[in-house]
Structure formats: C-alpha cells, structure tokens
Design a protein around this motif. Structure first.
Motif, mmCIF file in Angstrom:
data_model
loop_
_atom_site.group_PDB
_atom_site.id
_atom_site.type_symbol
_atom_site.label_atom_id
_atom_site.label_comp_id
_atom_site.label_asym_id
_atom_site.label_seq_id
_atom_site.Cartn_x
_atom_site.Cartn_y
_atom_site.Cartn_z
ATOM 1 N N ASP A 116 20.380 -73.467 -31.430
ATOM 2 C CA ASP A 116 21.464 -74.450 -31.249
ATOM 3 C C ASP A 116 22.109 -74.333 -29.869
ATOM 4 O OD1 ASP A 116 21.113 -75.484 -33.832
ATOM 5 O OD2 ASP A 116 22.473 -74.004 -34.699
ATOM 6 N N GLY A 117 21.285 -74.097 -28.856
ATOM 7 C CA GLY A 117 21.785 -74.021 -27.489
ATOM 8 C C GLY A 117 22.368 -72.687 -27.090
ATOM 9 N N GLN A 118 22.513 -71.762 -28.035
ATOM 10 C CA GLN A 118 23.085 -70.445 -27.732
ATOM 11 C C GLN A 118 21.977 -69.453 -27.407
ATOM 12 O OE1 GLN A 118 25.165 -68.523 -30.979
ATOM 13 N NE2 GLN A 118 26.255 -67.135 -29.613
ATOM 14 N N VAL A 119 22.152 -68.693 -26.327
ATOM 15 C CA VAL A 119 21.170 -67.685 -25.947
ATOM 16 C C VAL A 119 21.227 -66.526 -26.934
ATOM 17 C CG1 VAL A 119 20.442 -66.045 -24.183
ATOM 18 C CG2 VAL A 119 21.275 -68.305 -23.511
ATOM 19 N N MET A 120 20.073 -66.226 -27.535
ATOM 20 C CA MET A 120 19.985 -65.136 -28.507
ATOM 21 C C MET A 120 19.314 -63.896 -27.912
ATOM 22 S SD MET A 120 21.407 -67.002 -30.724
ATOM 23 C CE MET A 120 21.403 -66.207 -32.328
ATOM 24 N N THR A 121 18.311 -64.129 -27.063
ATOM 25 C CA THR A 121 17.525 -63.033 -26.494
ATOM 26 C C THR A 121 16.977 -63.451 -25.138
ATOM 27 O OG1 THR A 121 16.817 -62.468 -28.741
ATOM 28 C CG2 THR A 121 15.637 -61.421 -26.943
ATOM 29 N N GLU A 122 16.921 -62.487 -24.216
ATOM 30 C CA GLU A 122 16.314 -62.717 -22.910
ATOM 31 C C GLU A 122 15.343 -61.581 -22.614
ATOM 32 O OE1 GLU A 122 19.216 -65.087 -20.053
ATOM 33 O OE2 GLU A 122 20.144 -63.200 -20.718
ATOM 34 N N ALA A 123 14.309 -61.884 -21.844
ATOM 35 C CA ALA A 123 13.328 -60.842 -21.517
ATOM 36 C C ALA A 123 12.604 -61.187 -20.230
ATOM 37 C CB ALA A 123 12.320 -60.672 -22.650
ATOM 38 N N GLU A 124 12.096 -60.136 -19.589
ATOM 39 C CA GLU A 124 11.145 -60.303 -18.496
ATOM 40 C C GLU A 124 9.958 -59.404 -18.796
ATOM 41 O OE1 GLU A 124 12.798 -59.223 -14.725
ATOM 42 O OE2 GLU A 124 13.510 -57.271 -15.408
ATOM 43 N N MET A 125 8.771 -59.913 -18.511
ATOM 44 C CA MET A 125 7.543 -59.180 -18.772
ATOM 45 C C MET A 125 6.685 -59.132 -17.508
ATOM 46 S SD MET A 125 6.508 -60.530 -22.592
ATOM 47 C CE MET A 125 7.795 -60.876 -23.802
ATOM 48 N N TYR A 126 6.099 -57.976 -17.277
ATOM 49 C CA TYR A 126 5.242 -57.751 -16.108
ATOM 50 C C TYR A 126 3.793 -57.635 -16.583
ATOM 51 C CZ TYR A 126 9.591 -56.746 -13.642
ATOM 52 O OH TYR A 126 10.843 -56.841 -13.096
ATOM 53 N N TRP A 127 2.898 -58.321 -15.879
ATOM 54 C CA TRP A 127 1.505 -58.412 -16.304
ATOM 55 C C TRP A 127 0.587 -58.078 -15.140
ATOM 56 C CZ3 TRP A 127 0.826 -60.576 -21.370
ATOM 57 C CH2 TRP A 127 1.968 -61.164 -21.910
ATOM 58 N N GLN A 128 -0.573 -57.517 -15.466
ATOM 59 C CA GLN A 128 -1.650 -57.317 -14.496
ATOM 60 C C GLN A 128 -2.932 -57.898 -15.067
ATOM 61 O OE1 GLN A 128 -1.850 -53.182 -13.459
ATOM 62 N NE2 GLN A 128 -0.197 -53.323 -11.976
ATOM 63 N N GLU A 129 -3.796 -58.357 -14.174
ATOM 64 C CA GLU A 129 -5.037 -58.952 -14.625
ATOM 65 C C GLU A 129 -5.867 -57.921 -15.394
ATOM 66 O OE1 GLU A 129 -8.576 -61.848 -12.880
ATOM 67 O OE2 GLU A 129 -6.721 -61.456 -11.742
ATOM 68 N N ASN A 130 -6.359 -58.344 -16.544
ATOM 69 C CA ASN A 130 -7.104 -57.446 -17.437
ATOM 70 C C ASN A 130 -8.415 -57.032 -16.779
ATOM 71 O OD1 ASN A 130 -7.913 -56.036 -19.676
ATOM 72 N ND2 ASN A 130 -7.397 -57.667 -21.116
ATOM 73 N N GLN A 131 -8.653 -55.714 -16.796
ATOM 74 C CA GLN A 131 -9.880 -55.184 -16.198
ATOM 75 C C GLN A 131 -10.946 -54.866 -17.231
ATOM 76 O OE1 GLN A 131 -10.154 -55.059 -12.826
ATOM 77 N NE2 GLN A 131 -8.122 -56.002 -12.866
ATOM 78 N N ALA A 132 -10.591 -54.993 -18.516
ATOM 79 C CA ALA A 132 -11.544 -54.630 -19.573
ATOM 80 C C ALA A 132 -11.522 -55.671 -20.675
ATOM 81 C CB ALA A 132 -11.206 -53.258 -20.135
#
Length: 252
Positions: free
Chosen positions: A236-252
């Motif tokens: 309903d327009g209210q912020v419940m959760t925030e996150a940042e995620m860091y990724w690297q290209e999969n090597q396997a």
C-alpha cells in the motif's frame, strides 16, 4: 569460544535451487535453525519466550557468500550472540565446510517485541546473560542498503500475494520469503548467469497475511564484472523492506 554454537547439517535436495546449490532463502533458514537450537539448548527456546508473550524479530542481515554448498554436502552451522544493549542484539552466523572452509558469514541485528502489541520492548537481562553476549552502549551497526530512488532509472515492479503458508510462528512473513520476492523478478536468464556474493537487507515493517506486495528492483551497470541490484518491497505504498545485492558472473 564456548559461546559459539555449532551443529552439523547435510544439505538436502529441497534446500537447493536449480543450480544444485543451497538457495539464499535456505541459507537464512539454516542460520535461524542454528540460533533456534542454541536457544533451546540454553533453555530459552520459543516455547518459553512465547509463554511470556515476547518474540525475536530480525531488523537487518548483512550476508557475505564465499561459496554456496552443494546438495549432499555436509557443513557446520555456527552462531554466536555477540553483543547487545537494552533494545538491540547483534548475532553472527557462519556456514563452514567440515575442514573449516568459510562458506557464508552473516551479521545480523535483532530486537524483541511484544507479540500482541507488535511493539519493541527491552530485552530481558536474563536472556542476554544466558547467551554470554557482551553488553555495550552502542551496538555495531550495519550500513543501510543503497536507496533504490538514488538512481535515475525507474524501478520495475512485480506483485505478490501473501499466503497463509508464508506466515511463521511469529505471525508475520518468514524472513526467507523476502528473498524469493526480490530475486524472482530478476528473471531466469539473470539468475543463471550471476551468482550472489553479498546481500544487505533491512526490514522496516512487518508484512502480514493477506497483504498485496509489490517487489521493485533495479539492475545497476556492471563495474569490473560486478553487478549490483537494488530492491524495495512495498505494501500500500509503504516501504516494508530494502536490500542491495552484489553479483558476479557465474563461473560454474
């Protein structure tokens, strides 16, 4: 360190994703399993604390992933209540190989709430004495995730409905479900190409049964092979959760 709790666990098929590795939601579930079992062993299990109409809630996780264990791999789950002040407690979690190889490290901040009023309360001293945590004036804080509104591109949104089986024994959405809502909109191609290396997630408000959730995300430009995604969950327009995620290209 006698106050570090350790238990062995074999990764089973329903704990892994399509890659055959322990999924991000299950990493959190196993971490909480460790703290739950430690609490029970110390006489501070859910049955006892819920009898007093109180319960633990997590406010923030900062997760560093060196390697996700694979199906059938046997690992050690470790956890320690590190420090606390009257209202907040810091707990660390580790997933390690049996040879001590670091797999996942999680720093977390918890608070205690009145289960009926759903309001934060002071942490009873007897609880923290039981865990042998260090009392401090100011706990070690985790930096806030990067705000999704700080970049010029518009975030993409996907809707989800909160089901009865998304709710846990604390009567709100299980924390692990947030990761499914955040990562699912990124799409199969992205999730197959990239491997999660770090997650910083902050829970602002509880999400309850029947809510209509909108999961927003942005994919920032790759820098040196690393991609950052920003996430925000609203009801309903209210912020419940925030996150940042860091990724690297999969090597396997």
């Amino acid at each position: 360190m006698d106050d570090v709790y350790t238990e062995k666990h074999q990764v089973v098929y329903y704990e892994v994703d399509v890659s055959g590795k322990l999924s991000i939601p299950m990493i959190l579930n196993l971490a909480i399993l460790g703290s739950t079992n430690q609490s029970a062993a110390l006489g501070m299990g859910n049955e006892r604390i819920h009898a007093n109409n109180v319960g633990w809630v997590v406010l923030q996780y900062d997760m560093q992933i060196d390697r996700r264990p694979k199906v059938d791999e046997v690992i050690n789950i470790k956890t320690q209540a590190v420090e606390y002040n009257p209202f907040f407690a810091v707990r660390k979690f580790w997933l390690e190989g049996l040879d001590g190889e670091p797999l996942v490290t999680i720093n977390s901040i918890f608070a205690m709430i009145d289960m009926q009023a759903r309001k934060m309360i002071r942490i009873p001293q007897v609880m923290m004495d039981t865990y042998q945590a260090k009392r401090v004036k100011h706990i070690t804080r985790i930096p806030d995730p990067q705000d999704i509104t700080t970049t010029t591109t518009e975030p993409q949104g996907t809707n989800y409905h909160v089901r009865f089986f998304d709710i846990d024994h604390n009567h709100h959405v299980n924390n692990a479900h947030y990761f499914a809502w955040m990562q699912d909109p990124l799409g199969a191609d992205f999730l197959k190409k990239y491997e999660t290396k770090r997650v910083n997630i902050k829970y602002e408000n509880e999400i309850r049964y029947g809510s209509e959730v909108v999961s927003y995300y942005k994919i920032l430009p790759s820098v040196g092979g690393e991609v950052i995604t920003l996430h925000q969950i609203k009801v309903d327009g209210q912020v419940m959760t925030e996150a940042e995620m860091y990724w690297q290209e999969n090597q396997a």
